[in-house]
Design a protein around this motif. Structure first.
Motif, PDB file in Angstrom:
ATOM      1  N   GLY A  14      -9.542  13.337   7.361  1.00 16.13           N
ATOM      2  CA  GLY A  14      -9.981  12.363   8.361  1.00 16.13           C
ATOM      3  C   GLY A  14     -11.479  12.248   8.495  1.00 16.13           C
ATOM      4  O   GLY A  14     -11.979  11.214   8.948  1.00 16.13           O
ATOM      5  N   SER A  15     -12.202  13.297   8.112  1.00 15.95           N
ATOM      6  CA  SER A  15     -13.657  13.284   8.277  1.00 15.95           C
ATOM      7  C   SER A  15     -14.275  14.218   7.234  1.00 15.95           C
ATOM      8  O   SER A  15     -13.625  15.181   6.794  1.00 15.95           O
ATOM      9  CB  SER A  15     -14.019  13.782   9.682  1.00 15.95           C
ATOM     10  OG  SER A  15     -15.404  14.044   9.790  1.00 15.95           O
ATOM     11  N   SER A  17     -16.263  16.322   7.954  1.00  9.15           N
ATOM     12  CA  SER A  17     -16.358  17.637   8.626  1.00  9.15           C
ATOM     13  C   SER A  17     -15.149  18.513   8.297  1.00  9.15           C
ATOM     14  O   SER A  17     -15.170  19.722   8.550  1.00  9.15           O
ATOM     15  CB  SER A  17     -16.498  17.466  10.140  1.00  9.15           C
ATOM     16  OG  SER A  17     -15.338  16.876  10.701  1.00  9.15           O
ATOM     17  N   ASP A  18     -14.081  17.929   7.747  1.00  5.93           N
ATOM     18  CA  ASP A  18     -12.882  18.694   7.356  1.00  5.93           C
ATOM     19  C   ASP A  18     -13.034  19.350   5.975  1.00  5.93           C
ATOM     20  O   ASP A  18     -12.205  20.175   5.588  1.00  5.93           O
ATOM     21  CB  ASP A  18     -11.647  17.780   7.312  1.00  5.93           C
ATOM     22  CG  ASP A  18     -11.331  17.138   8.651  1.00  5.93           C
ATOM     23  OD1 ASP A  18     -11.565  17.772   9.691  1.00  5.93           O
ATOM     24  OD2 ASP A  18     -10.842  15.984   8.639  1.00  5.93           O
ATOM     25  N   ARG A  45     -10.646   5.508  12.106  1.00  7.99           N
ATOM     26  CA  ARG A  45     -11.930   4.837  11.861  1.00  7.99           C
ATOM     27  C   ARG A  45     -11.863   3.857  10.694  1.00  7.99           C
ATOM     28  O   ARG A  45     -12.628   2.902  10.633  1.00  7.99           O
ATOM     29  CB  ARG A  45     -13.011   5.882  11.586  1.00  7.99           C
ATOM     30  CG  ARG A  45     -13.333   6.737  12.807  1.00  7.99           C
ATOM     31  CD  ARG A  45     -14.165   7.952  12.434  1.00  7.99           C
ATOM     32  NE  ARG A  45     -14.562   8.722  13.606  1.00  7.99           N
ATOM     33  CZ  ARG A  45     -14.877  10.019  13.578  1.00  7.99           C
ATOM     34  NH1 ARG A  45     -14.846  10.673  12.436  1.00  7.99           N
ATOM     35  NH2 ARG A  45     -15.222  10.658  14.690  1.00  7.99           N
ATOM     36  N   ALA A  69      -6.285  16.792   8.820  1.00  9.48           N
ATOM     37  CA  ALA A  69      -6.836  16.061   9.964  1.00  9.48           C
ATOM     38  C   ALA A  69      -6.821  16.965  11.189  1.00  9.48           C
ATOM     39  O   ALA A  69      -5.999  17.879  11.301  1.00  9.48           O
ATOM     40  CB  ALA A  69      -6.035  14.783  10.237  1.00  9.48           C
ATOM     41  N   GLY A  70      -7.741  16.693  12.091  1.00 14.01           N
ATOM     42  CA  GLY A  70      -7.826  17.485  13.301  1.00 14.01           C
ATOM     43  C   GLY A  70      -7.668  16.626  14.550  1.00 14.01           C
ATOM     44  O   GLY A  70      -7.821  15.409  14.508  1.00 14.01           O
ATOM     45  N   ILE A  92      -6.256  20.769  11.073  1.00 16.26           N
ATOM     46  CA  ILE A  92      -7.622  21.312  11.084  1.00 16.26           C
ATOM     47  C   ILE A  92      -7.961  21.802  12.493  1.00 16.26           C
ATOM     48  O   ILE A  92      -7.734  21.095  13.483  1.00 16.26           O
ATOM     49  CB  ILE A  92      -8.634  20.233  10.641  1.00 16.26           C
ATOM     50  CG1 ILE A  92      -8.285  19.679   9.253  1.00 16.26           C
ATOM     51  CG2 ILE A  92     -10.053  20.803  10.676  1.00 16.26           C
ATOM     52  CD1 ILE A  92      -8.488  20.612   8.095  1.00 16.26           C
ATOM     53  N   GLN A  94      -9.602  22.443  15.829  1.00 16.29           N
ATOM     54  CA  GLN A  94     -10.586  21.825  16.713  1.00 16.29           C
ATOM     55  C   GLN A  94     -10.784  22.777  17.891  1.00 16.29           C
ATOM     56  O   GLN A  94      -9.834  23.413  18.351  1.00 16.29           O
ATOM     57  CB  GLN A  94     -10.098  20.463  17.214  1.00 16.29           C
ATOM     58  CG  GLN A  94      -9.798  19.452  16.126  1.00 16.29           C
ATOM     59  CD  GLN A  94     -11.067  18.929  15.456  1.00 16.29           C
ATOM     60  OE1 GLN A  94     -11.854  18.236  16.054  1.00 16.29           O
ATOM     61  NE2 GLN A  94     -11.237  19.299  14.189  1.00 16.29           N
TER      62      GLN A  94
HETATM   63  C1  RP5 Z   1     -10.315  13.939  12.956  1.00 12.23           C
HETATM   64  O1  RP5 Z   1     -11.258  14.204  13.926  1.00 12.23           O
HETATM   65  C2  RP5 Z   1     -10.891  14.491  11.687  1.00 12.23           C
HETATM   66  O2  RP5 Z   1      -9.870  14.807  10.778  1.00 12.23           O
HETATM   67  C3  RP5 Z   1     -11.666  15.702  12.139  1.00 12.23           C
HETATM   68  O3  RP5 Z   1     -10.867  16.875  12.026  1.00 12.23           O
HETATM   69  C4  RP5 Z   1     -11.905  15.419  13.614  1.00 12.23           C
HETATM   70  C5  RP5 Z   1     -13.373  15.326  13.960  1.00 12.23           C
HETATM   71  O4  RP5 Z   1     -14.000  14.365  13.145  1.00 12.23           O
HETATM   72  P1  RP5 Z   1     -15.588  14.174  13.202  1.00 12.23           P
HETATM   73  O5  RP5 Z   1     -15.912  13.772  14.597  1.00 12.23           O
HETATM   74  O6  RP5 Z   1     -16.199  15.506  12.831  1.00 12.23           O
HETATM   75  O7  RP5 Z   1     -15.898  13.124  12.192  1.00 12.23           O
HETATM   76  O8  RP5 Z   1     -10.058  12.575  12.828  1.00 12.23           O
END
Ligand code: RP5
Length: 162
Positions: A14-15, A17-18, A45, A69-70, A92, A94
């Motif tokens: 998803g990002s 950051s993952d 997004r 994904a988180g 992931i 958070q």
């Molecule tokens: C999720 O939001 C993503 O997979 C990630 O784990 C989390 C935070 O995303 P960022 O804000 O770091 O881009 O969609």
């Protein structure tokens, strides 16, 4: 190991950051000689990219999809709703809800739309599970996963308690 032609796993997340977590899936797959295609595909997004990725994955030669994904982790489930390629979800971690948000978002899929779910941040396990799926029809991958098991068996047997 030499590259295993035509076997391909998509590692999406998803990002960016993952990636620190998802890299562990890519690493074990690469070690096995499988082609890895890593990309950021966000259910929230970049929803249009999510649809085009999912709908075209099979014709692009992807055999297994690992999706990390988180938080409100809709990516693995939405991909699984648009392709019949096996999808493995990686929750992931958070900070706010200790990864339980990610885990529960991924694991509770409705009947008929399965997503295999590994533990929180357990991307390497997702990679190994993808290899076990590919091993069904590819002897060199089966040898690789058998070796992985043997290595960890020997490592465990070599431990001692004082
Ligand atoms: C999720 O939001 C993503 O997979 C990630 O784990 C989390 C935070 O995303 P960022 O804000 O770091 O881009 O969609």
């Amino acid at each position: 190991m030499t590259s295993v032609e035509k076997l391909c796993v998509a590692v999406i997340m998803g990002s960016d950051s993952d990636w620190a977590v998802m890299k562990n899936a890519a690493d074990v797959l690469t070690e096995a000689g499988v082609e890895v295609r890593a990309d950021v595909v966000s259910a929230h997004r970049t929803p249009d990219k999510l649809v085009s990725f999912s709908r075209s994955a099979r014709e692009q030669g992807v055999h297994v999809i690992i999706a990390g994904a988180g938080g409100a982790a809709h990516l693995p489930g939405m991909v699984a709703s648009m392709t019949t390629i096996p999808v493995i979800g990686v929750p992931i971690l958070q900070a706010n809800l200790s990864g339980l948000d990610s885990l529960l978002s991924i694991v509770q899929m409705p009947s008929g739309v399965p997503v295999a779910t590994v533990g929180i941040d357990q991307a390497r396990n997702a990679g190994i599970l993808a290899l076990r799926i590919l091993a069904v029809s590819e002897p060199t991958i089966r040898e690789f996963v058998d070796q992985l098991v043997e290595i960890q068996t020997q490592a465990s047997l070599s431990k001692f308690l004082t």
